[in-house]
Design a protein around this motif. Structure first.
Motif, PDB file in Angstrom:
ATOM      1  N   PRO A 123      76.146  48.575   9.606  1.00 41.09           N
ATOM      2  CA  PRO A 123      75.476  49.626   8.829  1.00 41.09           C
ATOM      3  C   PRO A 123      76.347  50.876   8.753  1.00 41.09           C
ATOM      4  CG  PRO A 123      74.557  49.525  11.044  1.00 41.09           C
ATOM      5  CD  PRO A 123      75.524  48.374  10.937  1.00 41.09           C
ATOM      6  N   LEU A 124      76.304  51.547   7.598  1.00 40.91           N
ATOM      7  CA  LEU A 124      77.105  52.748   7.396  1.00 40.91           C
ATOM      8  C   LEU A 124      76.255  54.008   7.245  1.00 40.91           C
ATOM      9  CD1 LEU A 124      79.701  51.341   4.827  1.00 40.91           C
ATOM     10  CD2 LEU A 124      79.941  51.534   7.317  1.00 40.91           C
ATOM     11  N   SER A 125      75.127  53.904   6.569  1.00 40.12           N
ATOM     12  CA  SER A 125      74.260  55.061   6.356  1.00 40.12           C
ATOM     13  C   SER A 125      72.857  54.576   6.035  1.00 40.12           C
ATOM     14  CB  SER A 125      74.792  55.943   5.218  1.00 40.12           C
ATOM     15  OG  SER A 125      74.779  55.233   3.994  1.00 40.12           O
ATOM     16  N   MET A 126      71.912  55.524   5.956  1.00 40.30           N
ATOM     17  CA  MET A 126      70.520  55.139   5.735  1.00 40.30           C
ATOM     18  C   MET A 126      69.762  56.293   5.093  1.00 40.30           C
ATOM     19  SD  MET A 126      67.776  53.713   8.555  1.00 40.30           S
ATOM     20  CE  MET A 126      67.854  55.188   9.596  1.00 40.30           C
ATOM     21  N   THR A 127      68.806  55.962   4.217  1.00 38.57           N
ATOM     22  CA  THR A 127      67.886  56.950   3.649  1.00 38.57           C
ATOM     23  C   THR A 127      66.458  56.453   3.864  1.00 38.57           C
ATOM     24  OG1 THR A 127      68.036  55.903   1.470  1.00 38.57           O
ATOM     25  CG2 THR A 127      69.487  57.778   1.889  1.00 38.57           C
ATOM     26  N   LEU A 128      65.525  57.392   4.034  1.00 34.85           N
ATOM     27  CA  LEU A 128      64.125  57.062   4.281  1.00 34.85           C
ATOM     28  C   LEU A 128      63.335  57.122   2.982  1.00 34.85           C
ATOM     29  CD1 LEU A 128      63.540  59.037   7.605  1.00 34.85           C
ATOM     30  CD2 LEU A 128      63.926  56.575   7.336  1.00 34.85           C
ATOM     31  N   ASN A 129      62.376  56.213   2.839  1.00 34.28           N
ATOM     32  CA  ASN A 129      61.543  56.136   1.645  1.00 34.28           C
ATOM     33  C   ASN A 129      60.066  56.240   2.029  1.00 34.28           C
ATOM     34  OD1 ASN A 129      63.988  55.295   0.249  1.00 34.28           O
ATOM     35  ND2 ASN A 129      63.613  53.260   1.090  1.00 34.28           N
ATOM     36  N   GLY A 130      59.287  56.938   1.189  1.00 33.72           N
ATOM     37  CA  GLY A 130      57.845  56.958   1.373  1.00 33.72           C
ATOM     38  C   GLY A 130      57.352  57.825   2.501  1.00 33.72           C
TER      39      GLY A 130
END
Length: 640
Positions: free
Chosen positions: A250-257
């Motif tokens: 994994p390189l990065s992450m964004t949150l949804n909802g």
């Protein structure tokens, strides 16, 4: 060379058995005079070959291209996830293979994938144009193919649906081989999983939509809806390159909802049960993961009111193994003790003139509609909502109350009223928790009207009206609310506050706009931010809900009366606009011109900028039967 595994061996065996040392060629194995059981067996072999051809075909030049398109919980809506771009030059062929994952609970035939064919520009480019779309399902009377340059009559399938609610969408699942063939000068598209084959055969050359006339390359990408695609391979290297099936970090992450507001006392599990995260891995691969795969923490805590930060960590590889290092994402939210905009203390202790709403401008010829719940101490008739009519500098035209009383230079000796209630004691008792809709009208001729419709807690409807209030400058006309030992809750909301409500999933009440009038409503728009269309939508209808037109916040609409209108053209920077629309204050004005309608939207973004979207000349309409309402799509609205 094709590998026909069991079929070839079986055929050889039967050749030796039936015709001895004679070769199959020239024998009567497939002759019409062959014994019935042999012919039947041959037919069975041929059918098995056709069934397995897609899965067992060795495609020349097929390279690994392993990634997922769409959420694996089948929650991806239309135009929310896209495959890579694949470029097909004139005279060449593209073949791709992927697993089509159909939701076992899907009830609509369109819950599969669509092939989108475009010119040589990105979706966000100024010159971006689409030839059209071809979806895997086939419904001759529906919308399984569309676009200016796609001729639906050229599509065929061996699985036909009469409506989009027919059963059988599950037959579209499994390994699909997709082919776009431009080798003969036209466009031949084939989609097959060995069970269902759909083809589009256009022998004439494609119109060149590229800005560079010498460039005849087209692009193609896939879009799932309520399904997801597990890509396997491609004969053409996509933009961004192939993706190998090796594990990826994994390189990065964004949150949804993540909800904007959380009620005090709500647990972490309850508040964030529906959130997901989009994780970006090596080789430009992404995946959507659920809450159970995340470690989350609220900073500083969930036990006090105020702004908070949700911190989430994900520590797995693409294949679910332990990652070398976790990726972190954050999102802001607020812990509140109520989910609505309130005016006045909730114990009704705010004294006269102790709290005021913002001033709201009402243009000449316009009516502004507001909805709220009125709570009163019940001590006196005047302990209810009050409306102040004023100029921009707050100098007053008039003040009118809920209980048939008012004052001011524009009121005294000029205005008329409806006379109040026949039983004041009953009315006052009913006003605690009454649902109130107010209509403030700037007639544009130097007068103003105020009307209040009060649905009491006893189920009765009470009315209070003030007509002919003098307004010295119709171009400088505002109003606001104030209180006196009462409080108002502007609690009318449409859609879930985590923006999870899907398209058409929630609607406001319908509002009738009389002929020759303009009605306006103000609300705060909250969006998931996933797409431009995840914002407010205005529906123009008759009383029976049959539609004239539907218009969105993002310069798009449809309906029988939409084609005649002139949209304002949208925004110069769509990305900036979309980011600004979360918690944007929006005023929508709907005008009934008699035979046509106008919709004007003023959007005060969270970036301090004001954005506009107009739809002028929606026609025809019946001016005597004209209503509008709001609906949502991955957003929610809180009305003032």
């Amino acid at each position: 060379m094709k590998k026909i595994f069991l079929s070839a061996i079986t055929v050889i065996g039967y050749c030796l058995l039936v015709i001895g040392t004679t070769s199959c060629e020239g024998g009567d194995l497939y002759n019409v005079d062959a014994p019935d059981w042999i012919s039947a067996k041959a037919d069975s072999i041929a059918a098995e070959k056709a069934k397995n051809q897609s899965g067992n075909e060795e495609i020349e030049g097929l390279e690994e291209d392993v990634y997922t398109v769409g959420a694996t919980d089948y929650s991806t809506g239309w135009w929310a996830a896209f495959s890579k771009y694949y470029q097909i030059p004139e005279g060449q062929k593209w073949v791709a293979q992927f697993n089509m994952n159909i939701n076992p609970n899907a009830s609509n035939t369109y819950k599969n994938f669509a092939l989108i064919i475009t010119n040589d520009e990105d979706r966000g480019a100024a010159n971006y144009q689409e030839y059209g779309a071809i979806r895997y399902d086939y419904q001759p009377s529906g919308n399984s193919e569309w676009g200016t340059y796609i001729d639906r009559s050229l599509a065929t399938s061996d699985l036909e649906f009469a409506t989009d609610t027919d059963t059988g969408v599950d037959k579209l699942g499994g390994k699909v081989t997709l082919t776009i063939d431009r080798t003969e000068g036209g466009l031949i598209v084939t989609m097959t999983n060995g069970t269902v084959t759909k083809t589009y055969t256009q022998k004439s050359p494609l119109v060149n939509l590229n800005a560079d006339e010498a460039n005849t390359t087209i692009r193609a990408f896939l879009v799932p809806e309520g399904s997801y695609i597990s890509f396997l391979g491609s004969t053409i290297e996509p933009i961004g390159g192939f993706t190998s099936k090796e594990d990826k970090q994994p390189l990065s992450m964004t949150l949804n909802g993540v909800p904007k507001k959380v009620m005090l006392g709500t647990t972490m599990e309850e508040a964030f049960a529906n959130i997901t995260a989009t994780v970006q891995f090596e080789q430009e691969v992404s995946a959507t993961v659920k809450l159970e795969d995340l470690a989350i923490q609220a900073v500083p805590d969930m036990n006090s009111l105020g702004k908070k930060t949700l911190v989430a960590a994900y520590a797995k590889t693409y294949k679910g193994e332990g990652a070398n290092a976790p990726v972190i994402a954050t999102a802001e939210f607020e812990v509140v003790d109520k989910m609505f905009t309130s005016l006045g203390a909730t114990d009704n202790s705010t004294p006269w003139w102790g709290a005021h709403s913002d001033n709201i401008k009402v243009a000449p010829g316009e009516t502004f509609v507001s909805t709220f719940t009125n709570y009163t101490s019940g001590a006196n008739n005047w302990n209810n909502f009050v409306i102040v009519l004023c100029k921009a500098d707050n100098s007053e035209y008039a003040v009118v109350r809920a209980d048939n009383y008012g004052w001011g230079a524009g009121y005294e000796g000029i205005a008329t009223n409806s006379g109040g209630q026949t039983d004041w004691a009953t009315w006052l008792a009913a006003m605690d928790g009454a649902k109130v809709t107010t209509f403030v009208t700037n007639n544009g001729d130097g007068t103003a009207d105020v009307k209040a419709v009060m649905l009491g807690n006893d189920g009765e409807t009470y009315n209070q009206e003030y007509y002919g209030i003098a307004v010295s400058d119709p171009d400088d006309f505002y109003f606001r609310f104030t209180v006196d030992n009462c409080h108002l809750e502007f609690d009318t909301a449409i859609g879930a506050d985590d923006n999870s409500t899907g398209w058409w999933g929630a609607h406001s009440e319908m509002i009738n706009v009389p002929e020759g009038h303009t009605y306006s409503i103000r609300f705060k728009n909250y969006t998931s931010g996933a797409n431009n269309w995840n914002n407010f939508v205005v529906v123009l209808t008759r009383a029976d809900n049959s539609e004239y037109a539907v218009v969105r916040a993002d310069n798009y609409g449809w309906g029988d009366s939409y084609a005649t209108c002139t949209p304002s053209g949208g925004q110069l920077d769509w990305a900036a606009w979309l980011a600004a629309m979360d918690e944007a204050w929006v005023t929508v004005s709907v005008t009934n011109n008699g035979s046509s309608a106008d919709v004007k939207c003023v959007m005060e973004g969270n970036d301090g900028e004001t954005y506009y979207q107009d739809y002028i000349g929606i026609s025809p309409i019946d001016g005597s039967d004209f209503f509008f309402r709001f609906t949502v799509d991955g957003c929610h609205l809180v009305f003032e």
